[in-house]
Design an enzyme around this catalytic site. Structure first.
Site, PDB file in Angstrom:
ATOM      1  N   GLY A  28       0.819  -1.206   0.000  1.00  0.00           N
ATOM      2  CA  GLY A  28       0.000   0.000   0.000  1.00  0.00           C
ATOM      3  C   GLY A  28       0.851   1.253   0.000  1.00  0.00           C
ATOM      4  O   GLY A  28       2.077   1.190   0.141  1.00  0.00           O
ATOM      5  N   GLU A  29       0.211   2.390  -0.151  1.00  0.00           N
ATOM      6  CA  GLU A  29       0.954   3.642  -0.283  1.00  0.00           C
ATOM      7  C   GLU A  29       1.799   3.954   0.947  1.00  0.00           C
ATOM      8  O   GLU A  29       2.991   4.240   0.839  1.00  0.00           O
ATOM      9  CB  GLU A  29      -0.015   4.799  -0.551  1.00  0.00           C
ATOM     10  CG  GLU A  29       0.669   6.105  -0.893  1.00  0.00           C
ATOM     11  CD  GLU A  29       1.404   6.063  -2.221  1.00  0.00           C
ATOM     12  OE1 GLU A  29       2.429   6.758  -2.349  1.00  0.00           O
ATOM     13  OE2 GLU A  29       0.953   5.334  -3.129  1.00  0.00           O
ATOM     14  N   THR A  30       1.203   3.880   2.128  1.00  0.00           N
ATOM     15  CA  THR A  30       1.957   4.200   3.339  1.00  0.00           C
ATOM     16  C   THR A  30       3.045   3.172   3.599  1.00  0.00           C
ATOM     17  O   THR A  30       4.187   3.524   3.925  1.00  0.00           O
ATOM     18  CB  THR A  30       1.022   4.283   4.558  1.00  0.00           C
ATOM     19  OG1 THR A  30      -0.015   5.243   4.307  1.00  0.00           O
ATOM     20  CG2 THR A  30       1.797   4.706   5.805  1.00  0.00           C
ATOM     21  N   ARG A  52       0.398 -10.971   1.380  1.00  0.00           N
ATOM     22  CA  ARG A  52      -0.255 -12.071   0.662  1.00  0.00           C
ATOM     23  C   ARG A  52       0.437 -12.419  -0.647  1.00  0.00           C
ATOM     24  O   ARG A  52       0.134 -13.438  -1.259  1.00  0.00           O
ATOM     25  CB  ARG A  52      -1.718 -11.726   0.391  1.00  0.00           C
ATOM     26  CG  ARG A  52      -1.928 -10.470  -0.422  1.00  0.00           C
ATOM     27  CD  ARG A  52      -3.406 -10.138  -0.575  1.00  0.00           C
ATOM     28  NE  ARG A  52      -3.615  -8.883  -1.286  1.00  0.00           N
ATOM     29  CZ  ARG A  52      -3.612  -8.745  -2.601  1.00  0.00           C
ATOM     30  NH1 ARG A  52      -3.406  -9.814  -3.371  1.00  0.00           N
ATOM     31  NH2 ARG A  52      -3.808  -7.571  -3.170  1.00  0.00           N
ATOM     32  N   LEU A  92      -1.864  -2.304   7.249  1.00  0.00           N
ATOM     33  CA  LEU A  92      -2.910  -3.025   6.533  1.00  0.00           C
ATOM     34  C   LEU A  92      -4.180  -2.190   6.470  1.00  0.00           C
ATOM     35  O   LEU A  92      -4.529  -1.505   7.425  1.00  0.00           O
ATOM     36  CB  LEU A  92      -3.236  -4.341   7.238  1.00  0.00           C
ATOM     37  CG  LEU A  92      -2.338  -5.549   6.999  1.00  0.00           C
ATOM     38  CD1 LEU A  92      -2.848  -6.727   7.813  1.00  0.00           C
ATOM     39  CD2 LEU A  92      -2.297  -5.914   5.522  1.00  0.00           C
ATOM     40  N   GLY A  93      -4.877  -2.291   5.357  1.00  0.00           N
ATOM     41  CA  GLY A  93      -6.147  -1.597   5.266  1.00  0.00           C
ATOM     42  C   GLY A  93      -6.730  -1.662   3.872  1.00  0.00           C
ATOM     43  O   GLY A  93      -6.007  -1.776   2.885  1.00  0.00           O
ATOM     44  N   TYR A 143     -16.439   2.655   9.306  1.00  0.00           N
ATOM     45  CA  TYR A 143     -14.996   2.826   9.153  1.00  0.00           C
ATOM     46  C   TYR A 143     -14.348   3.228  10.475  1.00  0.00           C
ATOM     47  O   TYR A 143     -13.383   2.602  10.930  1.00  0.00           O
ATOM     48  CB  TYR A 143     -14.714   3.882   8.080  1.00  0.00           C
ATOM     49  CG  TYR A 143     -13.241   4.117   7.830  1.00  0.00           C
ATOM     50  CD1 TYR A 143     -12.526   3.290   6.961  1.00  0.00           C
ATOM     51  CD2 TYR A 143     -12.559   5.164   8.454  1.00  0.00           C
ATOM     52  CE1 TYR A 143     -11.170   3.503   6.726  1.00  0.00           C
ATOM     53  CE2 TYR A 143     -11.211   5.380   8.230  1.00  0.00           C
ATOM     54  CZ  TYR A 143     -10.530   4.547   7.367  1.00  0.00           C
ATOM     55  OH  TYR A 143      -9.189   4.747   7.143  1.00  0.00           O
ATOM     56  N   LYS A 147     -11.951   0.928  13.120  1.00  0.00           N
ATOM     57  CA  LYS A 147     -10.624   1.423  13.499  1.00  0.00           C
ATOM     58  C   LYS A 147     -10.497   1.526  15.014  1.00  0.00           C
ATOM     59  O   LYS A 147      -9.469   1.163  15.603  1.00  0.00           O
ATOM     60  CB  LYS A 147     -10.361   2.790  12.848  1.00  0.00           C
ATOM     61  CG  LYS A 147     -10.230   2.766  11.342  1.00  0.00           C
ATOM     62  CD  LYS A 147      -9.023   1.983  10.888  1.00  0.00           C
ATOM     63  CE  LYS A 147      -8.804   2.092   9.389  1.00  0.00           C
ATOM     64  NZ  LYS A 147      -7.643   1.290   8.931  1.00  0.00           N
TER      65      LYS A 147
END
Length: 242
Positions: A28-30, A52, A92-93, A143, A147
């Site tokens: 992911g981006e982060t 994964r 993760l997200g 959401y 969290k």
């Protein structure tokens, strides 16, 4: 203790400890920016990605990065992937729009919590969780509720140190196309910095806040960094408040 400590010395002291780290969500981006920054700063003696699928890198700097491919639906079968790491970063997200409501809950709560449980059992001392501004397990919004729930559940695991980051809207050039998010970023990018910084933050600032935080000694077992604290810590250069 001095009011501030030299960031360069904190980093050097940290490097001398030869700690190992894992990253969840490096695709992911982060996570991608976090990996790049970790390698550039050379803070850890061993870097492992848990995901994964195996990621491919062309740059020479990535040649010593270890990768553990796991099935998040059967994480107990991959407990060994979580063993022997001093520090863990969880980025993760997914989104409800991409995975549906059930898929979002499974990734952002269930996968994260199970990974944290295995990391704790595997010896991880410092767990870092990327959450969201407004996270609240009592929220009416799915959401923010999810969290908040996962923040609380991970806290119950009692890591030696647990750091939660709650950034606002992440400003970045996301790899996948999400027109709605792109418009939001353009909106924040057009606002005065003093206002926009209260509700948004560049990904690179979040990442640098994470790493500046990890090198500074802390007495608190759990620490929660909201968007303003992330801005302040991520933009620090010469010194840090202990």
């Amino acid at each position: 203790m001095a009011e501030t400590e030299a960031l360069s010395k904190l980093r050097e002291d940290f490097r001398m400890q030869n700690k190992s780290v894992f990253i969840l969500g490096a695709s992911g981006e982060t996570g991608r920016v976090l990996l790049k920054e970790i390698l550039e700063q050379g803070l850890f003696s061993k870097v492992t990605l848990i995901g994964r699928r195996k990621l491919t890198f062309d740059e020479e700097a990535y040649k010593n990065v270890n990768q553990e491919v796991v099935d998040f639906e059967k994480l107990d079968d991959y407990a060994s992937a979580f063993q022997g790491h001093d520090v863990g970063f969880c980025c993760l997200g997914t989104t409800r729009g991409k995975a549906g409501a059930e898929g979002f809950v499974r990734v952002d709560r269930d996968y994260v919590l199970k990974s944290a449980e295995l990391a704790k059992a595997g010896g991880c001392k410092h767990f870092n969780l990327l959450s969201s501004k407004g996270a609240d397990k009592s929220s009416k919004f799915l959401y923010l509720q999810v969290k908040g729930e996962v923040e609380a559940k991970v806290e119950e695991l009692k890591f030696d140190r647990y750091s939660v980051f709650r950034p606002g809207v992440l400003l970045c050039d996301r790899q996948e196309s999400r027109p709605g998010e792109w418009l939001v970023r353009k909106f924040f990018g057009s606002l005065p910095e003093s206002w926009a910084s209260g509700h948004s933050v560049p990904v690179v600032t979040v990442v640098r806040a994470m790493l500046n935080n990890v090198v500074r000694p802390r007495d608190k077992q759990m620490e929660l960094l909201e968007n303003k604290a992330i801005h302040d810590l991520g933009k620090a250069h010469g010194s840090l408040k202990p």
